[in-house]
Design a protein around this motif. Structure first.
Motif, PDB file in Angstrom:
ATOM      1  N   LEU A  19     -17.576   7.484 -12.746  1.00 34.08           N
ATOM      2  CA  LEU A  19     -17.162   8.073 -11.480  1.00 34.08           C
ATOM      3  C   LEU A  19     -17.694   7.310 -10.272  1.00 34.08           C
ATOM      4  CD1 LEU A  19     -15.758  10.542 -10.173  1.00 34.08           C
ATOM      5  CD2 LEU A  19     -17.946  11.708 -10.278  1.00 34.08           C
ATOM      6  N   THR A  20     -18.737   6.534 -10.452  1.00 34.46           N
ATOM      7  CA  THR A  20     -19.396   5.869  -9.330  1.00 34.46           C
ATOM      8  C   THR A  20     -18.430   5.020  -8.507  1.00 34.46           C
ATOM      9  OG1 THR A  20     -21.398   5.773 -10.673  1.00 34.46           O
ATOM     10  CG2 THR A  20     -21.366   4.441  -8.685  1.00 34.46           C
ATOM     11  N   ALA A  21     -17.604   4.226  -9.153  1.00 36.72           N
ATOM     12  CA  ALA A  21     -16.670   3.360  -8.422  1.00 36.72           C
ATOM     13  C   ALA A  21     -15.683   4.187  -7.607  1.00 36.72           C
ATOM     14  CB  ALA A  21     -15.927   2.448  -9.390  1.00 36.72           C
ATOM     15  N   HIS A  22     -15.185   5.270  -8.193  1.00 39.62           N
ATOM     16  CA  HIS A  22     -14.259   6.143  -7.462  1.00 39.62           C
ATOM     17  C   HIS A  22     -14.958   6.804  -6.273  1.00 39.62           C
ATOM     18  CE1 HIS A  22     -11.178   5.662 -10.471  1.00 39.62           C
ATOM     19  NE2 HIS A  22     -12.003   6.061 -11.420  1.00 39.62           N
ATOM     20  N   TYR A  23     -16.160   7.274  -6.507  1.00 37.42           N
ATOM     21  CA  TYR A  23     -16.921   7.920  -5.442  1.00 37.42           C
ATOM     22  C   TYR A  23     -17.164   6.944  -4.289  1.00 37.42           C
ATOM     23  CZ  TYR A  23     -20.788  10.091  -2.964  1.00 37.42           C
ATOM     24  OH  TYR A  23     -21.593  10.612  -1.989  1.00 37.42           O
ATOM     25  N   ASP A  24     -17.589   5.737  -4.633  1.00 30.71           N
ATOM     26  CA  ASP A  24     -17.845   4.730  -3.596  1.00 30.71           C
ATOM     27  C   ASP A  24     -16.574   4.423  -2.800  1.00 30.71           C
ATOM     28  OD1 ASP A  24     -20.481   4.593  -4.390  1.00 30.71           O
ATOM     29  OD2 ASP A  24     -20.206   2.791  -5.613  1.00 30.71           O
ATOM     30  N   ARG A  25     -15.437   4.331  -3.496  1.00 30.30           N
ATOM     31  CA  ARG A  25     -14.174   4.069  -2.806  1.00 30.30           C
ATOM     32  C   ARG A  25     -13.822   5.224  -1.863  1.00 30.30           C
ATOM     33  NH1 ARG A  25      -9.796   4.727  -6.372  1.00 30.30           N
ATOM     34  NH2 ARG A  25      -8.958   6.364  -5.103  1.00 30.30           N
ATOM     35  N   PHE A  26     -14.004   6.457  -2.329  1.00 28.13           N
ATOM     36  CA  PHE A  26     -13.705   7.616  -1.478  1.00 28.13           C
ATOM     37  C   PHE A  26     -14.596   7.645  -0.240  1.00 28.13           C
ATOM     38  CE2 PHE A  26     -12.121   9.895  -5.465  1.00 28.13           C
ATOM     39  CZ  PHE A  26     -10.815   9.527  -5.217  1.00 28.13           C
ATOM     40  N   VAL A  27     -15.860   7.312  -0.409  1.00 26.77           N
ATOM     41  CA  VAL A  27     -16.778   7.276   0.733  1.00 26.77           C
ATOM     42  C   VAL A  27     -16.331   6.205   1.723  1.00 26.77           C
ATOM     43  CG1 VAL A  27     -19.141   6.723   1.442  1.00 26.77           C
ATOM     44  CG2 VAL A  27     -18.744   8.245  -0.503  1.00 26.77           C
ATOM     45  N   ARG A  28     -15.988   5.006   1.217  1.00 34.20           N
ATOM     46  CA  ARG A  28     -15.502   3.932   2.099  1.00 34.20           C
ATOM     47  C   ARG A  28     -14.242   4.359   2.840  1.00 34.20           C
ATOM     48  NH1 ARG A  28     -16.418   0.727  -2.139  1.00 34.20           N
ATOM     49  NH2 ARG A  28     -14.207   0.508  -2.619  1.00 34.20           N
ATOM     50  N   GLU A  29     -13.301   4.975   2.101  1.00 31.07           N
ATOM     51  CA  GLU A  29     -12.055   5.408   2.732  1.00 31.07           C
ATOM     52  C   GLU A  29     -12.305   6.495   3.768  1.00 31.07           C
ATOM     53  OE1 GLU A  29      -9.560   6.487  -0.537  1.00 31.07           O
ATOM     54  OE2 GLU A  29      -8.997   4.409  -0.946  1.00 31.07           O
ATOM     55  N   ASP A  30     -13.266   7.355   3.503  1.00 36.25           N
ATOM     56  CA  ASP A  30     -13.596   8.399   4.465  1.00 36.25           C
ATOM     57  C   ASP A  30     -14.193   7.793   5.731  1.00 36.25           C
ATOM     58  OD1 ASP A  30     -13.875  11.195   5.226  1.00 36.25           O
ATOM     59  OD2 ASP A  30     -16.035  10.871   4.987  1.00 36.25           O
ATOM     60  N   GLU A  31     -15.021   6.792   5.563  1.00 38.32           N
ATOM     61  CA  GLU A  31     -15.671   6.162   6.711  1.00 38.32           C
ATOM     62  C   GLU A  31     -14.730   5.235   7.473  1.00 38.32           C
ATOM     63  OE1 GLU A  31     -18.970   4.229   4.850  1.00 38.32           O
ATOM     64  OE2 GLU A  31     -20.157   6.072   4.748  1.00 38.32           O
ATOM     65  N   ASN A  32     -13.933   4.445   6.747  1.00 42.15           N
ATOM     66  CA  ASN A  32     -13.106   3.412   7.375  1.00 42.15           C
ATOM     67  C   ASN A  32     -11.639   3.786   7.520  1.00 42.15           C
ATOM     68  OD1 ASN A  32     -15.433   1.814   7.271  1.00 42.15           O
ATOM     69  ND2 ASN A  32     -14.898   1.040   5.256  1.00 42.15           N
ATOM     70  N   GLY A  33     -11.229   4.831   6.847  1.00 47.00           N
ATOM     71  CA  GLY A  33      -9.815   5.188   6.831  1.00 47.00           C
ATOM     72  C   GLY A  33      -9.096   4.487   5.691  1.00 47.00           C
ATOM     73  N   ILE A  34      -7.946   5.002   5.361  1.00 49.37           N
ATOM     74  CA  ILE A  34      -7.127   4.428   4.292  1.00 49.37           C
ATOM     75  C   ILE A  34      -6.132   3.468   4.928  1.00 49.37           C
ATOM     76  CG2 ILE A  34      -5.442   4.984   2.490  1.00 49.37           C
ATOM     77  CD1 ILE A  34      -6.798   7.723   2.275  1.00 49.37           C
ATOM     78  N   PRO A  35      -5.958   2.283   4.358  1.00 50.00           N
ATOM     79  CA  PRO A  35      -4.976   1.351   4.921  1.00 50.00           C
ATOM     80  C   PRO A  35      -3.598   2.019   5.034  1.00 50.00           C
ATOM     81  CG  PRO A  35      -6.257   0.273   3.211  1.00 50.00           C
ATOM     82  CD  PRO A  35      -6.636   1.728   3.190  1.00 50.00           C
ATOM     83  N   PRO A  36      -2.892   1.779   6.123  1.00 44.15           N
ATOM     84  CA  PRO A  36      -1.629   2.480   6.371  1.00 44.15           C
ATOM     85  C   PRO A  36      -0.567   2.296   5.293  1.00 44.15           C
ATOM     86  CG  PRO A  36      -2.226   1.076   8.239  1.00 44.15           C
ATOM     87  CD  PRO A  36      -3.244   0.860   7.176  1.00 44.15           C
ATOM     88  N   ASP A  37      -0.555   1.172   4.618  1.00 46.47           N
ATOM     89  CA  ASP A  37       0.493   0.943   3.620  1.00 46.47           C
ATOM     90  C   ASP A  37       0.156   1.509   2.242  1.00 46.47           C
ATOM     91  OD1 ASP A  37      -1.530  -0.890   3.181  1.00 46.47           O
ATOM     92  OD2 ASP A  37      -0.164  -2.468   2.519  1.00 46.47           O
ATOM     93  N   THR A  38      -1.029   2.103   2.086  1.00 45.81           N
ATOM     94  CA  THR A  38      -1.443   2.636   0.788  1.00 45.81           C
ATOM     95  C   THR A  38      -0.489   3.715   0.288  1.00 45.81           C
ATOM     96  OG1 THR A  38      -3.759   2.147   1.223  1.00 45.81           O
ATOM     97  CG2 THR A  38      -3.311   3.804  -0.455  1.00 45.81           C
ATOM     98  N   THR A  39      -0.138   4.653   1.146  1.00 43.45           N
ATOM     99  CA  THR A  39       0.748   5.743   0.738  1.00 43.45           C
ATOM    100  C   THR A  39       2.091   5.206   0.272  1.00 43.45           C
ATOM    101  OG1 THR A  39      -0.324   7.233   2.297  1.00 43.45           O
ATOM    102  CG2 THR A  39       1.828   7.895   1.477  1.00 43.45           C
ATOM    103  N   ASN A  40       2.662   4.292   1.034  1.00 37.37           N
ATOM    104  CA  ASN A  40       3.958   3.729   0.640  1.00 37.37           C
ATOM    105  C   ASN A  40       3.867   2.994  -0.690  1.00 37.37           C
ATOM    106  OD1 ASN A  40       5.440   4.738   2.730  1.00 37.37           O
ATOM    107  ND2 ASN A  40       5.416   2.866   3.932  1.00 37.37           N
ATOM    108  N   LYS A  41       2.820   2.208  -0.879  1.00 36.13           N
ATOM    109  CA  LYS A  41       2.668   1.470  -2.141  1.00 36.13           C
ATOM    110  C   LYS A  41       2.568   2.427  -3.329  1.00 36.13           C
ATOM    111  CE  LYS A  41       0.428  -2.706  -0.409  1.00 36.13           C
ATOM    112  NZ  LYS A  41      -0.814  -3.482  -0.371  1.00 36.13           N
ATOM    113  N   LEU A  42       1.768   3.483  -3.167  1.00 34.62           N
ATOM    114  CA  LEU A  42       1.595   4.437  -4.263  1.00 34.62           C
ATOM    115  C   LEU A  42       2.873   5.231  -4.524  1.00 34.62           C
ATOM    116  CD1 LEU A  42      -2.029   5.668  -3.521  1.00 34.62           C
ATOM    117  CD2 LEU A  42      -1.279   4.119  -5.339  1.00 34.62           C
TER     118      LEU A  42
END
Length: 116
Positions: A19-42
């Motif tokens: 879970l550590t990698a996922h947690y770290d990614r969520f923390v980064r995304e919370d702090e920096n925001g999610i790149p705008p094209d992420t939703t479209n790509k997914l």
């Protein structure tokens, strides 16, 4: 990282749940925001999977064409509403071809829908 958090993550890793990698990614995304094209790509990945592996959605997408690459959100607006009647009547067609390889579970709210 606190000792309690460190122990928690290490126990999860020992259980095969890194879970550590996922947690770290969520923390980064919370702090920096999610790149705008992420939703479209997914969304494009999800729609591509549905087109290839889910007969119900493949049929709808064959009628609508494959223009979801340009604007997946607008494309989804053209889908019919998924009703309980459709779930009951087309349950097998709503299953992904790779369902047996996936971890999944039933979840419901309200009335129980008998699907088998």
């Amino acid at each position: 990282m606190s000792l309690r958090k460190l122990i928690f993550f290490k126990l999860l890793e020992l259980r095969g749940q890194p879970l550590t990698a996922h947690y770290d990614r969520f923390v980064r995304e919370d702090e920096n925001g999610i790149p705008p094209d992420t939703t479209n790509k997914l969304l494009i990945q999800l729609l591509e999977h549905c087109r290839q592996s889910v007969p119900y959605y493949a049929g709808i997408m064959n009628q609508l064409g494959h223009s979801f690459y340009k604007n997946p959100e607008e494309y989804l607006r053209r889908f019919p509403i998924l009703t309980k009647d459709i779930l009951r009547g087309r349950f097998e067609d709503l299953k992904s071809a790779d369902l047996q390889r996936r971890k999944w579970y039933f979840n419901y709210t309200g009335d129980i829908v008998k699907c088998w």
